[in-house]
Scaffold this motif. Structure first.
Motif, PDB file in Angstrom:
ATOM      1  N   ALA A  58      40.740  75.031  96.961  1.00  0.00           N
ATOM      2  CA  ALA A  58      40.738  73.860  95.869  1.00  0.00           C
ATOM      3  C   ALA A  58      39.436  72.913  96.359  1.00  0.00           C
ATOM      4  N   GLY A  59      38.272  72.457  95.162  1.00  0.00           N
ATOM      5  CA  GLY A  59      37.234  71.638  95.656  1.00  0.00           C
ATOM      6  C   GLY A  59      36.353  72.199  95.959  1.00  0.00           C
TER       7      GLY A  59
ATOM      8  N   THR B 145      41.590  75.431  92.378  1.00  0.00           N
ATOM      9  CA  THR B 145      41.696  74.035  91.138  1.00  0.00           C
ATOM     10  C   THR B 145      40.736  73.619  91.339  1.00  0.00           C
ATOM     11  N   GLY B 146      39.677  72.740  90.974  1.00  0.00           N
ATOM     12  CA  GLY B 146      38.532  72.410  90.786  1.00  0.00           C
ATOM     13  C   GLY B 146      37.031  72.596  91.736  1.00  0.00           C
TER      14      GLY B 146
ATOM     15  N   SER C 292      41.146  74.167  81.472  1.00  0.00           N
ATOM     16  CA  SER C 292      40.076  73.412  81.773  1.00  0.00           C
ATOM     17  C   SER C 292      39.061  73.997  82.676  1.00  0.00           C
TER      18      SER C 292
ATOM     19  N   ARG D 270      42.615  75.818  87.607  1.00  0.00           N
ATOM     20  CA  ARG D 270      42.729  75.518  87.044  1.00  0.00           C
ATOM     21  C   ARG D 270      41.211  74.046  87.459  1.00  0.00           C
ATOM     22  N   SER D 271      40.729  73.805  85.937  1.00  0.00           N
ATOM     23  CA  SER D 271      39.609  73.176  86.110  1.00  0.00           C
ATOM     24  C   SER D 271      38.599  73.703  86.723  1.00  0.00           C
ATOM     25  N   ALA D 272      38.035  74.911  87.373  1.00  0.00           N
ATOM     26  CA  ALA D 272      37.655  75.446  88.028  1.00  0.00           C
ATOM     27  C   ALA D 272      36.238  75.494  87.323  1.00  0.00           C
ATOM     28  N   ASN D 273      34.981  75.528  87.813  1.00  0.00           N
ATOM     29  CA  ASN D 273      33.546  75.902  86.667  1.00  0.00           C
ATOM     30  C   ASN D 273      32.814  76.960  87.400  1.00  0.00           C
TER      31      ASN D 273
ATOM     32  N   ASP E 130      33.738  75.131  92.644  1.00  0.00           N
ATOM     33  CA  ASP E 130      32.797  75.363  91.724  1.00  0.00           C
ATOM     34  C   ASP E 130      32.082  76.832  92.199  1.00  0.00           C
TER      35      ASP E 130
END
Length: 308
Positions: free
Chosen positions: A143-144, A163-164, A204, A183-186, A166
């Motif tokens: 995460a992050g 999650t999140g 997302s 979720r929300s990963a790049n 990059d």
């Protein structure tokens, strides 16, 4: 050059106290049966030139330590704590760090090929440019985390929490990303060809300009995910929920392979491809980790230093 083979450490120099502290922390954290071999060489009194760690040290405490360029060769550091540690350019090839905590650690440019990180925590860690081909990253927490430009080809990341994270420009070809929470990963501009993303949560997430050729998205959730410019030649989208995805075009979908259970936005329609089976995407066997070095006869701590 002098060598000391003893559980006790001598003072090497004021500038070398950080490295001495790292050794002492390892010795204190390891069990009585732990077998650790260390080799320290100094370019001068202020700069550590090489740190080599091997053997076994369960639950070692290395939080915040400066281990830049350290070499963990065939080491077993299960359940170790390396929170905020500096491991830039470190070599963890073929080592076992399952259950270890690398949260907020700096592993940029680290070599992690064939290593086992099952259940490890990399939350908020810097893994940019890391080489982790064939690594076991099952159920890891990312995460992050920053994995920009990382090489994760053939890595097993089944059940990972991302999650999140990059992963832009990362290489994830033939990787296992099944059952992940991303979720929300790049994933923008990432290479994810022939990878297994089945049953993953990618709501997302950003797949803009990513390469998904031959990847398997079966059963995944992609609400709010961005596929603008993504390459999807023979991408398996059977049973995938893409109804809330953004940036998808009919051209992309026409090149992919779906079925009656594929959910698409708007008036987009999919096609059924010949030769697409439930086990079509098979990741190549990851490279075997290197054999651990033959342990020296002496199992005591060894500190090599230069006196002035």
């Amino acid at each position: 050059m002098k060598q000391i083979a003893s559980p006790l450490f001598r003072r090497v120099s004021t500038a070398g106290l950080a490295l001495s502290a790292a050794i002492a922390a390892l010795a204190a954290a390891g069990s009585a049966s732990a077998e650790i071999q260390f080799q320290f060489q100094y370019q001068d009194r202020d700069v550590a030139r090489m740190v080599s760690l091997g053997g076994t040290c369960n639950r070692c405490e290395l939080s915040g330590r400066d281990l830049t360029g350290a070499a963990f060769t065939g080491a077993v550091f299960t359940n170790a704590t390396l929170v905020g540690a500096n491991l830039r350019g470190a070599e963890l090839v073929g080592s076992n760090f399952s259950g270890s905590d690398f949260s907020r650690a700096d592993l940029s440019g680290a070599e992690m090929v064939g290593a086992d990180f099952t259940g490890a925590n990399f939350s908020g860690a810097d893994l940019s440019g890391a080489e982790a081909m064939g690594a076991t990253l099952v159920r890891v927490r990312l995460a992050g985390a920053d994995l920009t430009g990382a090489a994760l080809n053939g890595a097993n990341m089944n059940g990972a929490v991302m999650t999140g994270a990059d992963l832009s420009t990362a290489e994830l070809n033939a990787a296992t990303l099944a059952n992940v929470n991303a979720r929300s990963a790049n994933f923008s501009e990432a290479e994810i060809a022939m990878s297994n993303l089945s049953n993953g949560d990618f709501r997302s997430a950003d797949f803009s300009d990513a390469t998904l050729n031959g990847a398997r998205l079966t059963g995944g959730r992609f609400g709010g995910a961005d596929f603008d410019g993504a390459s999807m030649n023979r991408t398996d989208i059977r049973g995938a929920d893409l109804s809330g995805a953004q940036g998808l075009t009919q051209t992309q979908v026409s090149r992919a392979c779906g079925d009656a259970n594929t959910r698409l936005p708007g008036s987009l329609s999919t096609r059924v491809c010949r030769g697409v089976s439930g086990v079509r995407v098979v990741a190549p066997r990851p490279p075997a980790p290197p054999a651990p070095p033959v342990p020296p006869r002496s199992r005591n701590l060894v500190v090599a230093s230069t006196d002035r």
